[in-house]
Scaffold this active site. Structure first.
Site, PDB file in Angstrom:
ATOM      1  N   ARG A  48     138.639  54.847  39.948  1.00  0.00           N
ATOM      2  CA  ARG A  48     140.133  53.985  39.713  1.00  0.00           C
ATOM      3  C   ARG A  48     140.806  53.621  40.149  1.00  0.00           C
ATOM      4  O   ARG A  48     142.387  53.920  40.152  1.00  0.00           O
ATOM      5  CB  ARG A  48     140.271  55.735  40.435  1.00  0.00           C
ATOM      6  CG  ARG A  48     138.817  56.796  38.871  1.00  0.00           C
ATOM      7  CD  ARG A  48     139.694  58.260  39.101  1.00  0.00           C
ATOM      8  NE  ARG A  48     138.721  59.517  38.689  1.00  0.00           N
ATOM      9  CZ  ARG A  48     139.171  59.705  37.512  1.00  0.00           C
ATOM     10  NH1 ARG A  48     140.031  59.321  36.714  1.00  0.00           N
ATOM     11  NH2 ARG A  48     137.986  60.473  36.865  1.00  0.00           N
ATOM     12  N   VAL A 117     125.950  55.682  42.703  1.00  0.00           N
ATOM     13  CA  VAL A 117     124.666  55.685  41.647  1.00  0.00           C
ATOM     14  C   VAL A 117     124.291  54.442  41.093  1.00  0.00           C
ATOM     15  O   VAL A 117     123.222  54.040  40.337  1.00  0.00           O
ATOM     16  CB  VAL A 117     125.351  55.745  39.742  1.00  0.00           C
ATOM     17  CG1 VAL A 117     126.107  57.346  40.359  1.00  0.00           C
ATOM     18  CG2 VAL A 117     125.934  55.180  39.076  1.00  0.00           C
ATOM     19  N   HIS A 135     125.667  62.192  41.962  1.00  0.00           N
ATOM     20  CA  HIS A 135     126.385  62.075  40.947  1.00  0.00           C
ATOM     21  C   HIS A 135     124.733  61.451  40.498  1.00  0.00           C
ATOM     22  O   HIS A 135     125.093  60.827  39.428  1.00  0.00           O
ATOM     23  CB  HIS A 135     127.476  61.394  41.264  1.00  0.00           C
ATOM     24  CG  HIS A 135     128.245  61.676  41.913  1.00  0.00           C
ATOM     25  ND1 HIS A 135     129.408  60.554  42.587  1.00  0.00           N
ATOM     26  CD2 HIS A 135     128.846  63.296  42.186  1.00  0.00           C
ATOM     27  CE1 HIS A 135     130.260  61.916  43.013  1.00  0.00           C
ATOM     28  NE2 HIS A 135     130.111  63.035  42.432  1.00  0.00           N
ATOM     29  N   CYS A 171     110.332  63.830  22.922  1.00  0.00           N
ATOM     30  CA  CYS A 171     110.749  65.427  21.934  1.00  0.00           C
ATOM     31  C   CYS A 171     111.850  64.896  21.249  1.00  0.00           C
ATOM     32  O   CYS A 171     111.587  65.900  20.211  1.00  0.00           O
ATOM     33  CB  CYS A 171     111.138  66.271  23.042  1.00  0.00           C
ATOM     34  SG  CYS A 171     113.051  65.847  23.614  1.00  0.00           S
ATOM     35  N   THR A 209     134.480  55.844  50.982  1.00  0.00           N
ATOM     36  CA  THR A 209     134.849  56.744  50.183  1.00  0.00           C
ATOM     37  C   THR A 209     136.008  57.713  50.776  1.00  0.00           C
ATOM     38  O   THR A 209     136.539  57.825  51.591  1.00  0.00           O
ATOM     39  CB  THR A 209     133.326  58.168  50.243  1.00  0.00           C
ATOM     40  OG1 THR A 209     134.057  59.068  49.409  1.00  0.00           O
ATOM     41  CG2 THR A 209     133.037  58.600  51.563  1.00  0.00           C
TER      42      THR A 209
END
Length: 266
Positions: A48, A117, A135, A171, A209
């Protein structure tokens, strides 16, 4: 004390670095919290900020929104192409990541909680058992239906070979990056682990951060409430600066190594 602004005197900067270094040196139970700022020197933009991924390309935010991803095959196809061609795969750990590895090797780090991440902490040499990825991680895929988890590289081989929206081979369900998307709940056990590390440390070192994303931002006041010292290293002001013993503003890869004993550095 805030340092790193243009008008701050060199003596004041040196004094604040020295005080932060003393806090780190004397701590025996250190918890580290990292955000996007520690990886920008590795060429990974934040989300951002002025040059952030979503600032420059609002469409990218849609690809990271769970309801769109699950409902629209075209969104998934674009997301898989973005993953395949992401420049993040070429990113390397920087001095900031390596400094935290050195701090861990001193035997005084309880754990490293990261909002990132990218997996660069592990690539730098951080013990995966000590890294709490609140995250998730881009380096694995997960089936939304059965939960099967695979290295992302294995799935990207299938995309490269022509599977535009590869299904789960267990699956047939929808595969996504093992990251927390918009609209997806955080994993309670992971958040509990992060809060435990805040509640049991004697120093919380917050790096790169903005401390405005909850519940992780709560780690700062929680650590303060148990008497832990707080050191914040970031390029800009954060929402939690008022709780800090020392705030250092400036290039993380330059400031962070100054806080760790030279004998601990590689």
């Amino acid at each position: 004390m805030v340092v790193g602004d243009h008008e701050v005197m060199t003596e004041e900067l040196a004094d604040s670095i020295a005080r932060a270094r003393a806090l780190v040196s004397s701590a025996t139970r250190i918890t580290v919290l990292t955000g996007a700022g520690i990886s920008t020197d590795s060429g990974i933009p934040d989300f951002r900020g002025p040059q952030g991924v979503w600032t420059k390309n609002p469409e990218a935010e849609k690809l990271a929104t769970l309801q769109h991803y699950l409902a629209d095959p075209e969104v998934r196809r674009r997301a898989w192409q973005n993953r395949l061609h992401s420049t993040h795969w070429a990113a390397e750990p920087n001095h900031g990541h390596r400094t935290l590895v050195a701090l861990e090797s001193s035997g005084r780090m309880l754990g490293l909680v990261t909002q990132n991440v990218d997996g660069l902490h592990q690539l730098a040499g951080s013990d995966p058992e000590r890294v709490v990825e609140v995250h998730g991680t881009m380096r694995y895929s997960r089936c939304w239906d059965c939960g099967d988890r695979l290295p992302m590289a294995e799935v990207l081989v299938r995309v490269r070979e022509g599977e535009a929206d590869p299904p789960c081979r267990e699956c047939g369900g929808i595969l996504k990056s093992d990251t927390i998307s918009f609209g997806q709940s955080l994993v309670p056990e992971v958040i509990d682990q992060a809060m435990f590390l805040a509640d049991t440390c004697d120093l919380l070192l917050a790096v790169g951060t903005s401390l405005q994303v909850y519940p992780v931002a709560n780690m700062v006041p929680r650590a303060r409430s148990v008497g832990a010292a707080i050191v914040i290293v970031n390029g800009e002001a954060t929402k939690m600066d008022r709780f800090a013993d020392v705030v250092l503003r400036g290039p993380i890869a330059e400031l962070l190594p100054r806080l760790v004993e030279r004998s601990d550095l590689p």
